[in-house]
Design a protein around this motif. Sequence first.
Motif, PDB file in Angstrom:
ATOM      1  N   ILE A 164      28.327  31.242 108.243  1.00 45.28           N
ATOM      2  CA  ILE A 164      26.899  31.275 108.534  1.00 45.28           C
ATOM      3  C   ILE A 164      26.407  29.898 108.980  1.00 45.28           C
ATOM      4  CG2 ILE A 164      24.608  31.819 107.594  1.00 45.28           C
ATOM      5  CD1 ILE A 164      26.352  34.256 107.608  1.00 45.28           C
ATOM      6  N   VAL A 222      28.167  42.262 106.016  1.00 48.74           N
ATOM      7  CA  VAL A 222      27.518  40.981 106.304  1.00 48.74           C
ATOM      8  C   VAL A 222      26.858  41.048 107.669  1.00 48.74           C
ATOM      9  CG1 VAL A 222      27.827  38.486 106.488  1.00 48.74           C
ATOM     10  CG2 VAL A 222      29.303  39.811 104.972  1.00 48.74           C
ATOM     11  N   HIS A 223      25.612  40.715 107.706  1.00 46.53           N
ATOM     12  CA  HIS A 223      24.878  40.687 108.965  1.00 46.53           C
ATOM     13  C   HIS A 223      25.410  39.521 109.809  1.00 46.53           C
ATOM     14  CE1 HIS A 223      21.851  40.613 111.894  1.00 46.53           C
ATOM     15  NE2 HIS A 223      20.989  39.816 111.303  1.00 46.53           N
ATOM     16  N   SER A 270      24.540  37.230 111.648  1.00 46.05           N
ATOM     17  CA  SER A 270      23.237  36.722 112.059  1.00 46.05           C
ATOM     18  C   SER A 270      23.283  35.689 113.171  1.00 46.05           C
ATOM     19  CB  SER A 270      22.492  36.166 110.854  1.00 46.05           C
ATOM     20  OG  SER A 270      23.343  35.367 110.087  1.00 46.05           O
ATOM     21  N   GLN A 282      21.955  40.680 104.099  1.00 47.59           N
ATOM     22  CA  GLN A 282      21.062  40.896 105.239  1.00 47.59           C
ATOM     23  C   GLN A 282      20.693  39.564 105.916  1.00 47.59           C
ATOM     24  OE1 GLN A 282      17.542  40.286 105.738  1.00 47.59           O
ATOM     25  NE2 GLN A 282      17.582  41.378 107.686  1.00 47.59           N
ATOM     26  N   THR A 331      18.332  37.387 107.152  1.00 50.72           N
ATOM     27  CA  THR A 331      17.084  36.843 107.725  1.00 50.72           C
ATOM     28  C   THR A 331      15.819  37.085 106.897  1.00 50.72           C
ATOM     29  OG1 THR A 331      16.502  38.847 108.913  1.00 50.72           O
ATOM     30  CG2 THR A 331      17.976  37.317 110.033  1.00 50.72           C
ATOM     31  N   SER A 366      17.389  35.712 102.688  1.00 50.84           N
ATOM     32  CA  SER A 366      16.832  34.366 102.522  1.00 50.84           C
ATOM     33  C   SER A 366      15.314  34.425 102.440  1.00 50.84           C
ATOM     34  CB  SER A 366      17.168  33.509 103.743  1.00 50.84           C
ATOM     35  OG  SER A 366      18.391  32.891 103.599  1.00 50.84           O
ATOM     36  N   ASP A 414      13.444  31.654 103.277  1.00 52.75           N
ATOM     37  CA  ASP A 414      12.849  30.687 104.214  1.00 52.75           C
ATOM     38  C   ASP A 414      13.341  30.868 105.652  1.00 52.75           C
ATOM     39  OD1 ASP A 414      15.405  29.841 103.602  1.00 52.75           O
ATOM     40  OD2 ASP A 414      14.884  27.724 103.412  1.00 52.75           O
ATOM     41  N   LYS A 415      13.848  32.060 105.964  1.00 51.67           N
ATOM     42  CA  LYS A 415      14.137  32.348 107.380  1.00 51.67           C
ATOM     43  C   LYS A 415      12.963  33.176 107.917  1.00 51.67           C
ATOM     44  CE  LYS A 415      19.159  32.016 107.173  1.00 51.67           C
ATOM     45  NZ  LYS A 415      20.401  32.809 107.284  1.00 51.67           N
ATOM     46  N   GLY A 448      20.157  30.343 112.344  1.00 52.39           N
ATOM     47  CA  GLY A 448      21.170  31.389 112.290  1.00 52.39           C
ATOM     48  C   GLY A 448      20.571  32.780 112.357  1.00 52.39           C
TER      49      GLY A 448
END
Length: 483
Positions: free
Chosen positions: A199, A244-245, A247, A278, A280, A311, A313-314, A411
């Motif tokens: 990531i 797993v995304h 991203s 996920q 984002t 997350s 803070d994305k 990302g």
Amino acid sequence: MSAGQTASEKLYRLLPSADATLLRPEFLVLLETRSRAVLIEATRRVLGRVRLEIAEGRHTQESVLGFVGVIAEAVAREVGRILSSTLVPVLNATGVILHTNLGRAPLSDEAIQAIVAIASGYSNLEFDLATGSRGRRDRHAEPMLLRALSSILGGPVEKFGESWGVVVVNNCAAATFLALNSLAEGGEVLVSRGELVEIGGGFRIPEILLKAGVVLREVGTTNRTRVEDYANALSGNTRMILRVHQSNFRMEGFTEKPDFAELIELGKRTAIPVFEDQGTGLMLCLDDLHLREEPSLVDSFRKAPDLIAASGDKLLGGPQCGLLLGRSDLMETIRTNPLLRALRVDKLTYAALEATLLSYVAQQEDDIPIIRMLRIPAEALRERCKLMRAALAVDLLETSVVPVHSVIGGGAAPGLKLASFALSLRHSSHTASDFLAILRRQTPPVIARMQNDCVLLDLRTVPPEQDGMLVRLLRAAAAGGSE
Ligand SMILES: *Cc1c(COP(=O)(O)O)cnc(C)c1O
């Protein structure tokens, strides 16, 4: 050579020692407000710099004496530098909205006010106000996240979130790690070969699995994995299926991955939890921005795998944290893992997270800075660039307004480019990279990017109320100094 040496030796002798410097009357005030140790350190640094300049032949007797006359001011400035924080605010003019190196998502005013309210006094962080006894930290933010997700899906919490629980940890990496370790330690976890990703910042899925104490069972191939591949790999040791995304990159061409719903169905049939990283935390369906294809947290929640990590803070636009949401019984197991104690978040994170989520519940998501930034039309940015260009009017700078693309960064949504405009600058006597460095020395530092030997300032990531300040900083930088 020897004549030069004698000349510089003469100049060195004009400099006082650090101890003698502190005895000068103009230091009396400084000595009252600053410790002697800091003053000595600052004075030595200042004197050291002048010695270096003398060695380079950049001084005369006159200039050295001139310097000694104002040494107190130079020392005071150096003290300021020594005592300044290493962490400072910067102006992000890169157009990268979730710039990981620049601290990802700025917080909403509501989140900041919530932090202030909680930080400036005591709170019920681990105190049950109903019973007056010890309460549970890990229950904060749970109702608000479930309410936000349910209301975006258009229904009450009871309809969507009844059997869900939420735990908040330090970041998404921690959430993934904690989930794997709590639910699959000592067993096997199935992961598609196409999802064994890195990531960024050293977060590699195979390494996280290893550290979490689980055995990675790879399934499928890099470009194609089918639901039968997972089914065939199931064994008595399988504890979890991890999705797993991807991203931060895109796979194109001859690719296949199973429909998420099919994978969830396989998990249900075989009683193996399906866990989605996920990433984002996207809470909206941003059709207007062609973000429709970007998998969202809401979408994952609707499909209801057993467990999801995202997350804070994305694209959610909140504080740094990791959200772990899933089936209540699995969440209970996670809550009993002693590692949660090491990965838990502080009260300020809960304060900011709940306030950010409330903006979604109240359908006021434009209160969240990154959502506003995503939605600014290119035309509005062009206007701001033009105004800034007119306000700047500095002879040393050749300016123009150019079309560019902003990106999401962090990302997330690697393929997405947002049409934008930038102010392009060329300094008459500095190269673009020198000018970038001068911009970084301003207070606050201005972070921009470079293209074709021009400095580009993408205003999408600059709050409009800071345009005036940016003009002042650009002027100071153009004149070669610092504001
Ligand atoms: C960004 C990301 C992570 C890591 O998130 P942090 O909050 O930075 O720890 C993990 N998984 C995915 C899929 C991501 O996109």
